[in-house]
Enzyme design. Structure first.
Site, PDB file in Angstrom:
ATOM      1  N   LYS A  32     -33.275 -24.765 -80.698  1.00 24.31           N
ATOM      2  CA  LYS A  32     -34.725 -24.348 -80.649  1.00 24.31           C
ATOM      3  C   LYS A  32     -35.287 -23.136 -81.271  1.00 24.31           C
ATOM      4  CE  LYS A  32     -33.790 -21.644 -76.384  1.00 24.31           C
ATOM      5  NZ  LYS A  32     -33.995 -21.247 -75.059  1.00 24.31           N
ATOM      6  N   GLY A  36     -26.688 -21.288 -85.696  1.00 31.67           N
ATOM      7  CA  GLY A  36     -25.790 -20.224 -85.733  1.00 31.67           C
ATOM      8  C   GLY A  36     -25.948 -19.403 -84.417  1.00 31.67           C
ATOM      9  N   THR A  38     -26.169 -17.225 -80.938  1.00 31.78           N
ATOM     10  CA  THR A  38     -25.808 -15.849 -80.641  1.00 31.78           C
ATOM     11  C   THR A  38     -24.888 -15.188 -81.833  1.00 31.78           C
ATOM     12  OG1 THR A  38     -26.092 -16.393 -78.537  1.00 31.78           O
ATOM     13  CG2 THR A  38     -24.947 -14.329 -78.952  1.00 31.78           C
ATOM     14  N   LYS A  48     -20.602  -7.246 -87.003  1.00 30.72           N
ATOM     15  CA  LYS A  48     -19.764  -6.974 -88.025  1.00 30.72           C
ATOM     16  C   LYS A  48     -20.204  -6.548 -89.239  1.00 30.72           C
ATOM     17  CE  LYS A  48     -17.286  -8.014 -84.680  1.00 30.72           C
ATOM     18  NZ  LYS A  48     -17.838  -8.455 -83.404  1.00 30.72           N
ATOM     19  N   GLY A 176     -16.511  -2.652 -72.384  1.00 33.32           N
ATOM     20  CA  GLY A 176     -15.623  -4.044 -72.868  1.00 33.32           C
ATOM     21  C   GLY A 176     -15.908  -4.281 -74.445  1.00 33.32           C
ATOM     22  N   ARG A 264     -22.551 -11.510 -70.088  1.00 32.06           N
ATOM     23  CA  ARG A 264     -23.634 -12.285 -70.343  1.00 32.06           C
ATOM     24  C   ARG A 264     -23.569 -13.330 -69.470  1.00 32.06           C
ATOM     25  NH1 ARG A 264     -25.603 -11.675 -75.817  1.00 32.06           N
ATOM     26  NH2 ARG A 264     -25.735 -14.035 -75.640  1.00 32.06           N
ATOM     27  N   HIS A 432       6.314  -6.818 -98.187  1.00 36.33           N
ATOM     28  CA  HIS A 432       6.645  -5.255 -97.939  1.00 36.33           C
ATOM     29  C   HIS A 432       5.674  -4.850 -99.115  1.00 36.33           C
ATOM     30  CE1 HIS A 432       8.203  -0.995 -97.573  1.00 36.33           C
ATOM     31  NE2 HIS A 432       8.391  -1.336 -98.861  1.00 36.33           N
TER      32      HIS A 432
HETATM   33  P1  FAD Z   1     -24.781 -19.576 -78.744  1.00 35.65           P
HETATM   34  O1  FAD Z   1     -24.021 -18.867 -79.564  1.00 35.65           O
HETATM   35  O2  FAD Z   1     -25.283 -18.539 -77.684  1.00 35.65           O
HETATM   36  O3  FAD Z   1     -25.652 -20.658 -79.187  1.00 35.65           O
HETATM   37  C1  FAD Z   1     -26.407 -21.497 -78.123  1.00 35.65           C
HETATM   38  C2  FAD Z   1     -27.551 -21.568 -78.749  1.00 35.65           C
HETATM   39  O4  FAD Z   1     -28.252 -22.629 -78.020  1.00 35.65           O
HETATM   40  C3  FAD Z   1     -28.787 -20.721 -79.142  1.00 35.65           C
HETATM   41  O5  FAD Z   1     -29.099 -20.668 -80.597  1.00 35.65           O
HETATM   42  C4  FAD Z   1     -29.889 -20.969 -78.236  1.00 35.65           C
HETATM   43  O6  FAD Z   1     -31.171 -20.981 -79.007  1.00 35.65           O
HETATM   44  C5  FAD Z   1     -29.890 -22.681 -78.448  1.00 35.65           C
HETATM   45  N1  FAD Z   1     -30.345 -23.383 -77.222  1.00 35.65           N
HETATM   46  C6  FAD Z   1     -30.324 -23.020 -75.775  1.00 35.65           C
HETATM   47  N2  FAD Z   1     -31.135 -23.898 -75.057  1.00 35.65           N
HETATM   48  C7  FAD Z   1     -31.445 -24.657 -75.814  1.00 35.65           C
HETATM   49  C8  FAD Z   1     -32.378 -25.734 -75.610  1.00 35.65           C
HETATM   50  N3  FAD Z   1     -32.772 -26.189 -74.495  1.00 35.65           N
HETATM   51  N4  FAD Z   1     -32.787 -26.519 -76.555  1.00 35.65           N
HETATM   52  C9  FAD Z   1     -32.139 -26.244 -78.093  1.00 35.65           C
HETATM   53  N5  FAD Z   1     -31.564 -25.365 -78.493  1.00 35.65           N
HETATM   54  C10 FAD Z   1     -31.032 -24.329 -77.204  1.00 35.65           C
HETATM   55  N6  FAD Z   1     -17.288 -13.885 -80.487  1.00 35.65           N
HETATM   56  C11 FAD Z   1     -16.152 -13.704 -81.193  1.00 35.65           C
HETATM   57  O7  FAD Z   1     -15.632 -14.717 -81.247  1.00 35.65           O
HETATM   58  N7  FAD Z   1     -16.062 -12.596 -82.154  1.00 35.65           N
HETATM   59  C12 FAD Z   1     -17.047 -11.467 -82.018  1.00 35.65           C
HETATM   60  O8  FAD Z   1     -16.886 -10.794 -83.059  1.00 35.65           O
HETATM   61  C13 FAD Z   1     -18.159 -11.653 -81.112  1.00 35.65           C
HETATM   62  N8  FAD Z   1     -18.939 -10.535 -81.412  1.00 35.65           N
HETATM   63  C14 FAD Z   1     -19.981 -10.632 -80.493  1.00 35.65           C
HETATM   64  C15 FAD Z   1     -20.704  -9.624 -80.498  1.00 35.65           C
HETATM   65  C16 FAD Z   1     -22.078  -9.511 -79.485  1.00 35.65           C
HETATM   66  C17 FAD Z   1     -22.919  -8.294 -79.629  1.00 35.65           C
HETATM   67  C18 FAD Z   1     -22.345 -10.723 -78.616  1.00 35.65           C
HETATM   68  C19 FAD Z   1     -23.321 -10.531 -77.799  1.00 35.65           C
HETATM   69  C20 FAD Z   1     -21.441 -11.669 -78.622  1.00 35.65           C
HETATM   70  C21 FAD Z   1     -20.179 -11.507 -79.537  1.00 35.65           C
HETATM   71  N9  FAD Z   1     -19.394 -12.794 -79.406  1.00 35.65           N
HETATM   72  C22 FAD Z   1     -18.346 -12.800 -80.499  1.00 35.65           C
HETATM   73  C23 FAD Z   1     -19.489 -13.971 -78.599  1.00 35.65           C
HETATM   74  C24 FAD Z   1     -20.154 -15.087 -78.992  1.00 35.65           C
HETATM   75  O9  FAD Z   1     -21.309 -14.761 -79.832  1.00 35.65           O
HETATM   76  C25 FAD Z   1     -20.508 -16.042 -78.280  1.00 35.65           C
HETATM   77  O10 FAD Z   1     -19.389 -16.452 -77.663  1.00 35.65           O
HETATM   78  C26 FAD Z   1     -20.829 -17.416 -79.042  1.00 35.65           C
HETATM   79  O11 FAD Z   1     -22.060 -17.139 -79.993  1.00 35.65           O
HETATM   80  C27 FAD Z   1     -20.947 -18.668 -78.087  1.00 35.65           C
HETATM   81  O12 FAD Z   1     -21.388 -19.757 -78.827  1.00 35.65           O
HETATM   82  P2  FAD Z   1     -22.251 -20.861 -77.870  1.00 35.65           P
HETATM   83  O13 FAD Z   1     -22.165 -21.934 -79.005  1.00 35.65           O
HETATM   84  O14 FAD Z   1     -21.673 -21.311 -76.758  1.00 35.65           O
HETATM   85  O15 FAD Z   1     -23.493 -20.368 -77.705  1.00 35.65           O
END
Ligand code: FAD
Length: 453
Positions: A32, A36, A38, A48, A176, A264, A432
């Site tokens: 939506k 990529g 979150t 990063k 954290g 979160r 090394h």
């Molecule tokens: P998300 O990445 O949250 O993606 C979900 C997607 O679903 C979103 O784009 C959203 O718009 C979409 N969506 C939701 N509902 C709907 C719908 N009804 N219809 C269509 N689309 C929808 N993890 C690491 O491994 N390394 C790191 O260095 C790291 N750093 C982080 C730093 C920060 C500040 C934060 C907040 C998180 C970090 N994370 C890191 C955690 C990581 O970002 C998340 O664990 C990861 O993005 C989760 O992936 P996901 O695919 O489950 O969800």
């Protein structure tokens, strides 16, 4: 009829959709907002990118003289730091778009509403996708709660990515991964940073010796760390916030900005609730990533399990193979946890704090200060700790505090995941001079045979 509709284009969803397509199935991905999720837009990638500027700035400030480089007028330009961040985000989004096209995944930029186990409505276009399987990968959002939710202007991590001016002072609530990474960023540029953590030590999921090392280096960088303390009240004044906190003593803190980095919560929407899936903190799945409703899978942060991008992606791979008819189960035995602090921190497998009385283990540590490569790069804070089974010699866990710990940890991940022994790793010649020899030193220490200490 599609074989699968994947909802959410984060590292869980897009990886899952691509793998389903690679396995010869027809798949649609619905996102939506931005591809990529979150990770690319408000998480891993932007943090990063920002930290790259922060690390370079502190490296130059702290080391250049000793390395024979004269620099005058060292300064930073926040606008350019944020442009680098935005460029990295855009390039990553475009990269994912290209991969979806290349793998013939049907992509819809729309809000998905699940009607039932076989139908997904695209809210804006009104189209209904008919499918045999649904993968829910809709991620999570920052948790906000009282007292912070009642005061305007409190930051979550999302707000930091819109930063236009560096604050003079900042209180970060939550020590954290996210809190520590932002403390590293802001303190690098001279922001008076205070980190408040409720648990006994910052990075509560890591061992206390790991936290001690990190505390030392953050404190050296000017971060005030307050542990075992809960912020109970927050008030907004004209140009600052006043926070009251309770811990071993009551305190009052004042700062221009407050950032809440306390976890979160999964994006569980009404349509998901209406499916009568088993939901606890997040959506519950079996080890094949299938929910309690056949044909509906859930991966990534929506499960409220280990909220990391690489876990979301791997869960996506597992779901994809099961949807395509293979048998594949999740294995969480060696999930790397990584922190891009300075020095970096990384762990995999067993932590010392989690060893139970019945477990017979050997533990060895090797300090970074005894490593030649560390000396050449003027680093001496950190160590590698290895935990091995006393009888079999299998490596059960590894923790690293060191520059490049986030890369070095793969040796531990491969060892723990594949049941490799201390001897297996020791007999793999380490190059090394490298920081990886710190791992060798710890491995040798398991049987009291460290050469270099
Ligand atoms: P998300 O990445 O949250 O993606 C979900 C997607 O679903 C979103 O784009 C959203 O718009 C979409 N969506 C939701 N509902 C709907 C719908 N009804 N219809 C269509 N689309 C929808 N993890 C690491 O491994 N390394 C790191 O260095 C790291 N750093 C982080 C730093 C920060 C500040 C934060 C907040 C998180 C970090 N994370 C890191 C955690 C990581 O970002 C998340 O664990 C990861 O993005 C989760 O992936 P996901 O695919 O489950 O969800």
């Amino acid at each position: 009829m599609l074989d699968a509709v994947v909802i959410g284009g984060g590292p869980g969803g897009y990886v899952c959709a691509i793998r389903i397509a690679q396995l010869g199935k027809r798949v649609a991905l619905v996102e939506k907002e931005y591809l990529g999720g979150t990770c690319t837009n408000w998480g891993c990638i932007p943090t990063k990118a920002m930290l790259t500027s922060a690390h370079l700035y502190t490296e130059i400030a702290n080391k250049s003289k000793r390395l024979g480089i004269e620099i005058s007028g060292l300064d930073y330009d926040l606008k350019k730091i944020m442009s680098h961040m935005n460029r990295t985000i855009t390039m990553s989004r475009k990269g994912i778009e290209h991969l979806l096209k290349k793998n013939e995944v049907d992509f819809f930029n729309d809000n998905a509403v699940i009607k039932d186990a076989k139908h997904v409505l695209l809210e804006q276009s009104g189209e209904i996708l008919e499918t045999n399987n649904i993968v829910i990968a809709s991620g999570s959002e920052p948790s906000m709660f009282r007292p912070f939710s009642e005061v305007e202007g409190i930051w979550t991590s999302n707000d930091v990515f819109r930063l236009e001016e560096m604050p003079e002072s900042l209180v970060i609530v939550g020590g954290g991964v996210i809190g520590v990474e932002f403390a590293t960023f802001f303190s690098s540029f001279g922001v008076k940073t205070t980190l408040v953590e409720l648990a006994d030590h910052i990075m509560p999921s890591e061992d206390s010796d790991v936290a001690d090392e990190l505390r030392k280096s953050l404190t050296r960088q000017g971060v005030e760390i307050i542990e075992k303390t809960k912020v109970t009240e927050v008030e907004r004044e004209e140009c600052s916030f006043i926070l009251n906190a309770e811990g071993e003593q009551e305190l009052s803190l004042q700062a221009e900005k407050v950032l809440v980095a306390v976890g979160r919560r999964p994006n569980i929407t009404e349509d998901i609730r209406d499916l009568s899936l088993k939901i606890e903190r997040g959506i519950v799945t079996d080890s094949r990533m299938q929910t309690s409703v056949k044909g509906i899978y859930a991966i990534g942060d929506i499960r409220a399990g280990i909220m990391l991008a690489h876990v979301a992606s791997y869960e996506g791979i597992v779901a994809a193979h099961n949807i395509a008819g293979d048998e594949m189960e999740m294995d969480y035995s060696a999930v790397p946890s990584i922190i891009f602090s300075s020095p970096e921190v990384a762990s995999a497998g067993l932590r010392e704090a989690d060893i139970d009385d019945k477990q017979k283990v050997k533990i060895a540590k090797f300090p970074l200060s005894a490593n030649g490569r560390a000396r050449t790069v003027l680093e001496n804070t950190g160590f590698v700790k290895v935990i091995a089974d006393k009888e079999s010699g299998k490596v059960l866990g590894m923790s690293i505090v060191s520059p490049s710990a986030t890369e070095l940890i793969m040796e531990g991940v491969v060892a723990v995941r594949n049941g490799l022994t201390v001897e297996d790793l020791e007999n793999s010649i380490h190059p090394h001079p490298t920081l990886s020899e710190t791992i060798l030193g710890a491995l040798e220490g398991i049987d009291g045979m460290s050469i270099h200490i």
